[in-house]
Design an enzyme around this catalytic site. Sequence first.
Site, PDB file in Angstrom:
ATOM      1  CD1 TRP A 121      -2.304  -2.189   1.550  1.00 45.07           C
ATOM      2  CD2 TRP A 121      -3.039  -1.014  -0.205  1.00 45.07           C
ATOM      3  NE1 TRP A 121      -3.345  -2.882   0.977  1.00 45.07           N
ATOM      4  CE2 TRP A 121      -3.815  -2.191  -0.089  1.00 45.07           C
ATOM      5  CE3 TRP A 121      -3.310  -0.130  -1.251  1.00 45.07           C
ATOM      6  CZ2 TRP A 121      -4.846  -2.493  -0.994  1.00 45.07           C
ATOM      7  CZ3 TRP A 121      -4.337  -0.421  -2.139  1.00 45.07           C
ATOM      8  CH2 TRP A 121      -5.090  -1.599  -2.010  1.00 45.07           C
ATOM      9  CG  ASP A 190      -3.501   4.042   3.838  1.00 44.20           C
ATOM     10  OD1 ASP A 190      -4.586   3.846   4.434  1.00 44.20           O
ATOM     11  OD2 ASP A 190      -3.206   3.480   2.764  1.00 44.20           O
ATOM     12  CE  LYS A 214      -9.087  -2.900   2.940  1.00 48.66           C
ATOM     13  NZ  LYS A 214      -8.149  -1.954   2.337  1.00 48.66           N
TER      14      LYS A 214
HETATM   15  C1  LIG Z   1      -7.578  -1.442   1.222  1.00 48.22           C
HETATM   16  C2  LIG Z   1      -6.499  -0.420   1.397  1.00 48.22           C
HETATM   17  C3  LIG Z   1      -6.342   0.665   0.519  1.00 48.22           C
HETATM   18  C4  LIG Z   1      -7.223   0.842  -0.694  1.00 48.22           C
HETATM   19  O1  LIG Z   1      -8.517   1.134  -0.342  1.00 48.22           O
HETATM   20  P1  LIG Z   1      -9.635   1.401  -1.454  1.00 48.22           P
HETATM   21  O2  LIG Z   1     -10.790   1.825  -0.628  1.00 48.22           O
HETATM   22  O3  LIG Z   1      -9.839   0.114  -2.191  1.00 48.22           O
HETATM   23  O4  LIG Z   1      -9.136   2.478  -2.343  1.00 48.22           O
HETATM   24  C5  LIG Z   1      -5.346   1.569   0.770  1.00 48.22           C
HETATM   25  N1  LIG Z   1      -4.530   1.441   1.829  1.00 48.22           N
HETATM   26  C6  LIG Z   1      -4.643   0.411   2.701  1.00 48.22           C
HETATM   27  C7  LIG Z   1      -3.716   0.324   3.865  1.00 48.22           C
HETATM   28  C8  LIG Z   1      -5.628  -0.550   2.504  1.00 48.22           C
HETATM   29  O5  LIG Z   1      -5.751  -1.567   3.369  1.00 48.22           O
END
Ligand SMILES: *Cc1c(COP(=O)(O)O)cnc(C)c1O
Length: 378
Positions: A121, A190, A214
Amino acid sequence: MMTTSMTQKTWTMTQMIPVTERAHNFSAGPAALPAEVLEQARDEMLDYRGTGMSVIEMSHRSDAFIEIAETAEKDLRDLLGVPADYHVLFLQGGATQQFAAIPLNLLGDKNSAAYVNTGVWSTKAIEEAGKYCSVRIAASSESTKFDRIPAYASWQVDAGDAYVHICSNETIGGVQFHDLPAVSVPLVADMSSDILSRPIDVSRYGLIYAGAQKNIGPAGLVLVIVHKDLLGRARKDTPSMLDYKVHSKAGSMSNTPPTYAWYLSGLVFKWLKAQGGLARMAAINRRKAETLYHAIDSSNFYSAPVIRENRSWMNVPFTLADAKLDKDFLKGAEARRMTHLPGHRSVGGMRASIYNAVSQDSVDALVAYMAEFEREHG
Ligand SMILES: *Cc1c(COP(=O)(O)O)cnc(C)c1O
């Protein structure tokens, strides 16, 4: 045309699936949600609190929805302890869209930003930011296959960098920050896969963002928590829909927000408060993670790729002694209603995601199955 009786028949069949048959859901995302939350959403589906309609069907400008939106924001602020000088935005486009929105909004008159590369990521965030600025890799654990967080002392952050970006929990690799370095420029994180899993000190960050699917709610919503000083410096050609200032002025209703995802996330916030808040969730999550890592570490059959200090409480990747047994392992897991255990297609092996809504019972069931499988195949 479908007759009424056909519709009713389908409905009845759906209704017959008892709630007790819910799976042990180890999905990385979209992921498990608390059954209590889904039950409440079900109860409110056709008539939200006397409005005579579903939340899905009402205007985002209606009194009922404004109250849902404001309550959700307030509960989120309470849970995380968000200081008053931070804006909270409920947006669309996922965390991936934030990979572009962040440099567009935060660069200001600078033209470089620092990124720490801890896995898949982070790498994606780096690639996207590279379209808008010069990205300096402050530190990377790529040479050790992303098995750790690079030592803070090795980080190269320059005063000329507009911000430093980290991924607090690498969902695929299972690497998590358990503390924070002191940095001289705004810290951007993030937190898609570990927000709300434990208390954090929001004031240490310039900006936090997290896709909902998540550890918050349904897909289609991304949260951005941003310090007010970082607003209003977006590049001139920033699309309005990516401009934090535009969204904050409009209360995240500059266009139609993802209303149902917002509502459902609000139910999750209430659920978290009812559990006792994030300190309590941290204790529960720590115990779940310890149960699973202990099972892995105390066997000669399973192994975890991440160094101990940086292992994630949320996503636990592990491998079997012989990858040829993976298929059998997964088959047995499915038979026990344990789902979504294959590791990400980019890394293979197994991964159990054990977010807030995954119970200790599910982890215990997995650990018992792992021991059983080892006895048969180890
Ligand atoms: C799932 C995830 C993303 C991407 O998320 P989307 O909503 O599909 O754009 C980005 N960063 C992390 C750490 C993730 O787990």
